[in-house]
Design an enzyme around this catalytic site. Structure first.
Site, mmCIF file in Angstrom:
data_model
loop_
_atom_site.group_PDB
_atom_site.id
_atom_site.type_symbol
_atom_site.label_atom_id
_atom_site.label_comp_id
_atom_site.label_asym_id
_atom_site.label_seq_id
_atom_site.Cartn_x
_atom_site.Cartn_y
_atom_site.Cartn_z
ATOM 1 C CG ASP A 1 24.927 20.056 132.485
ATOM 2 O OD1 ASP A 1 25.607 21.074 132.333
ATOM 3 O OD2 ASP A 1 25.389 18.937 132.777
ATOM 4 C CB SER A 2 25.475 24.571 129.318
ATOM 5 O OG SER A 2 26.665 23.805 129.281
ATOM 6 N N GLY A 3 24.886 21.499 128.347
ATOM 7 C CA GLY A 3 25.113 20.564 127.237
ATOM 8 C C GLY A 3 26.549 20.563 126.761
ATOM 9 N N GLY A 4 27.352 21.489 127.283
ATOM 10 C CA GLY A 4 28.764 21.553 126.891
ATOM 11 C C GLY A 4 29.465 20.216 127.051
ATOM 12 C CG PHE A 5 30.196 16.552 130.293
ATOM 13 C CD1 PHE A 5 31.490 16.507 130.772
ATOM 14 C CD2 PHE A 5 29.497 15.361 130.151
ATOM 15 C CE1 PHE A 5 32.082 15.297 131.112
ATOM 16 C CE2 PHE A 5 30.081 14.146 130.484
ATOM 17 C CZ PHE A 5 31.376 14.115 130.963
ATOM 18 C CG ASP B 1 30.996 24.049 130.740
ATOM 19 O OD1 ASP B 1 29.918 23.763 130.194
ATOM 20 O OD2 ASP B 1 31.595 23.259 131.481
ATOM 21 C CD GLN C 1 35.219 23.185 133.049
ATOM 22 O OE1 GLN C 1 36.011 22.363 133.484
ATOM 23 N NE2 GLN C 1 33.982 22.855 132.661
ATOM 24 N N GLY D 1 34.132 19.681 135.366
ATOM 25 C CA GLY D 1 35.382 18.988 135.047
ATOM 26 C C GLY D 1 35.973 18.200 136.210
ATOM 27 C CG ASP E 1 24.179 16.690 138.122
ATOM 28 O OD1 ASP E 1 24.193 15.970 137.107
ATOM 29 O OD2 ASP E 1 24.999 17.622 138.287
ATOM 30 C CB CYS F 1 16.370 1.036 152.994
ATOM 31 S SG CYS F 1 16.016 2.103 151.580
ATOM 32 C CB CYS G 1 13.313 3.025 149.177
ATOM 33 S SG CYS G 1 13.785 1.381 148.640
ATOM 34 C CB CYS H 1 14.139 -1.585 151.374
ATOM 35 S SG CYS H 1 15.632 -1.460 150.391
ATOM 36 C CG HIS I 1 17.728 0.454 147.180
ATOM 37 N ND1 HIS I 1 17.488 0.591 148.537
ATOM 38 C CD2 HIS I 1 19.070 0.270 147.052
ATOM 39 C CE1 HIS I 1 18.635 0.472 149.194
ATOM 40 N NE2 HIS I 1 19.614 0.287 148.317
HETATM 41 ZN ZN LIG Z 1 15.753 0.767 149.721
#
Ligand SMILES: [Zn+2]
Length: 369
Positions: A90-94, A143, A190, A217, A265, A303, A305, A308, A334
Site C-alpha cells: 500500500d502506498s501509505g497515503g491512507f 493517493d 477515489q 476511500g 485486504d 472449520c 483451521c 478448530c 481462526h
Molecule cells: Zn477455525
C-alpha cells in the site's frame, strides 16, 4: 504488463488468475494484511497453512521502521519476511493522511513520525522509490485521502490523486527501466460517496498505463454496490482490481466480489481476533463471555483451521481470561482462515454458478435475517 486471466464471468463478477513474479493469485482472493511485514500474531508458515495466497505490507510503516533500504539490502520483502508468495504494498497515503499535523503541498506531504516525531516528506516519486526498494510484486500509486466527506474536499483530493498518479507512473516507468526485478503498479481511484466523482476518477485511472487498480476511500458496505457498479463498469475488464482496506465484515467481501473486485485486504480479522471477537457462521462471538467457560465444542465444528481442529471454546476462553499469548495466536489463525476461506468459497460458487444462492444462505445465517 501484469498478466491477468479471467476464467469465468457472472455480470460484473469474475474469477481469474493474477500471475505475479512470486506466483499466481486465484481470484477473488483475500490478501493478508502484513502492515509491518508481518501478519500480527501469525508466522508466514501459519499464513501458508491457513491458505493465504498473498500479503500486503504498508510503505508508510516500513519507511519509518526498519527503513526501505534495509529491506532492499535483505533481498526484498519476500526474502526479508520469508513469504515466498505474491506480495502487495500500500502506498501509505491512507496512514499519512490519518496523522495529525500533516502538511499537504502540490509536491507531496510533510508529516512527523508517530514514533519519535522526526520530520518526513513523502512525494509520489519517493513513494514509488520506497516501494521499489521494498520490492513487492504489486505497488499502489500514492493517493490523497480527503480531509472530510464533503464534496469539495473529495473533489480536491481526487484531482490531486490524479496529478500525483501521473508522477507515480513516470517514476515507476523510470525505475522499471533500471530495475532488475519485475514490479507492477496499480492506480488508486477515489471519489468518496459521490457517483460523478467516482466515475471521473475511474475514467482518469483507466486512461493511464497501469497494471491494475486499487479502489480507495471505501469504509462501509452501505452504497458500496452502486459505487462499485459505477467504477467497475468503467475500469477496463482485463486488469485486476483491489478493494483497499475492506473485508472485516463478510458482507463487504460478497458485495465486493459480486460487483467486480478481485482482491481484498483488511486488518480487521486479526485485530478482532486479538480482542477475542471471533467469526462463526452464526455471526461473531466474544469468546471472553462467561457462557463459553464450560463449552467444550470447537468454535466452528466444520472449520478446518488448526484452532478448530485441536481446541475447544472453553480452552480459548481460559487463554483469553489468563491473557496468554497463545490466545491471540489461535484466535488469529481462526479469524484469518475464516475470511480467506469465505472468499475461496465465493470464488468456487462463482465458478460453479451457485454464487447467488451461497451469498443468500451465508449472509442470512451470519446476520440472523
Ligand atoms: Zn477455525
Amino acid at each position: 504488463m501484469l498478466k491477468f486471466d479471467i476464467t469465468h464471468r457472472e455480470g460484473l463478477a469474475r474469477t481469474g488468475i493474477i500471475h505475479t513474479p512470486h506466483g499466481d493469485i486465484h481470484t477473488p482472493a483475500f490478501v493478508g494484511a502484513a502492515t509491518r511485514a508481518t501478519v500480527k500474531a501469525l508466522t508466514m508458515k501459519e499464513m501458508n497453512e491457513l491458505g493465504s495466497q498473498a500479503i500486503l505490507a504498508n510503505t508508510y510503516h516500513l519507511i519509518l521502521r526498519p527503513g526501505t533500504e534495509l529491506i532492499k539490502e535483505a533481498g526484498g520483502l519476500a526474502e526479508f519476511c520469508s513469504w515466498h508468495n505474491p506480495t502487495f504494498t500500500d502506498s501509505g497515503g491512507f496512514q499519512i493522511f490519518s496523522l495529525p499535523n500533516v502538511k499537504i503541498t502540490e509536491n507531496g506531504v510533510k508529516f512527523k513520525s508517530h514514533i519519535d516525531g522526526a520530520n518526513f516528506e513523502i512525494t509520489p516519486e519517493s513513494s514509488m522509490q520506497a516501494q521499489w526498494e521494498i520490492g513487492a510484486d504489486i505497488h499502489m500509486a500514492f493517493d490523497h485521502l480527503a480531509k472530510s466527506e464533503s464534496y469539495d474536499d473529495m473533489k480536491e483530493a481526487m484531482l490531486r490523486t490524479h496529478a500525483w498518479l501521473d508522477r507515480c507512473v513516470t517514476e515507476h516507468e523510470k525505475l522499471a527501466d533500471k530495475g532488475q526485478s519485475e514490479q507492477y503498479l496499480y492506480a488508486v481511484t477515489q471519489g468518496g460517496t459521490f457517483n460523478d466523482l467516482r466515475a471521473e476518477s475511474a475514467q482518469y485511472c483507466a486512461s493511464q498505463p497501469v497494471d491494475g487498480f486499487g479502489i480507495g476511500g471505501v469504509f462501509t458496505a452501505d452504497g458500496m454496490d452502486e459505487m462499485l457498479k459505477t467504477v467497475n463498469s468503467i475500469l477496463p475488464e482485463n486488469k485486476p482490481r483491489h478493494l483497499l482496506g475492506m473485508g472485516q465484515e463478510p458482507i463487504d467481501l460478497f458485495v465486493g466480489a459480486e460487483y467486480g473486485c478481485d482482491t481484498f485486504d483488511c486488518v480487521g480479522p486479526t485485530r478482532m481476533a486479538r480482542n477475542g471477537s471471533l467469526y462463526t457462521k452464526d455471526g461473531r462471538i466474544n469468546i471472553k463471555n462467561a457462557k463459553y467457560a464450560r463449552d467444550f465444542t470447537p468454535l466452528e465444528p466444520d472449520c478446518d483451521c488448526e484452532c478448530c481442529k485441536n481446541y475447544n471454546k472453553a480452552y480459548l476462553h481460559h487463554l483469553f481470561k489468563t491473557d496468554e499469548i497463545t490466545a491471540k495466536v489461535l484466535a488469529s489463525i481462526h479469524n484469518e482462515y475464516f475470511i480467506v476461506h469465505t472468499v475461496d468459497q465465493i470464488r468456487e460458487s462463482l465458478q460453479n454458478g451457485t454464487f447467488k444462492e451461497f451469498k443468500k444462505q451465508f449472509l442470512n445465517r451470519y446476520y440472523h435475517k
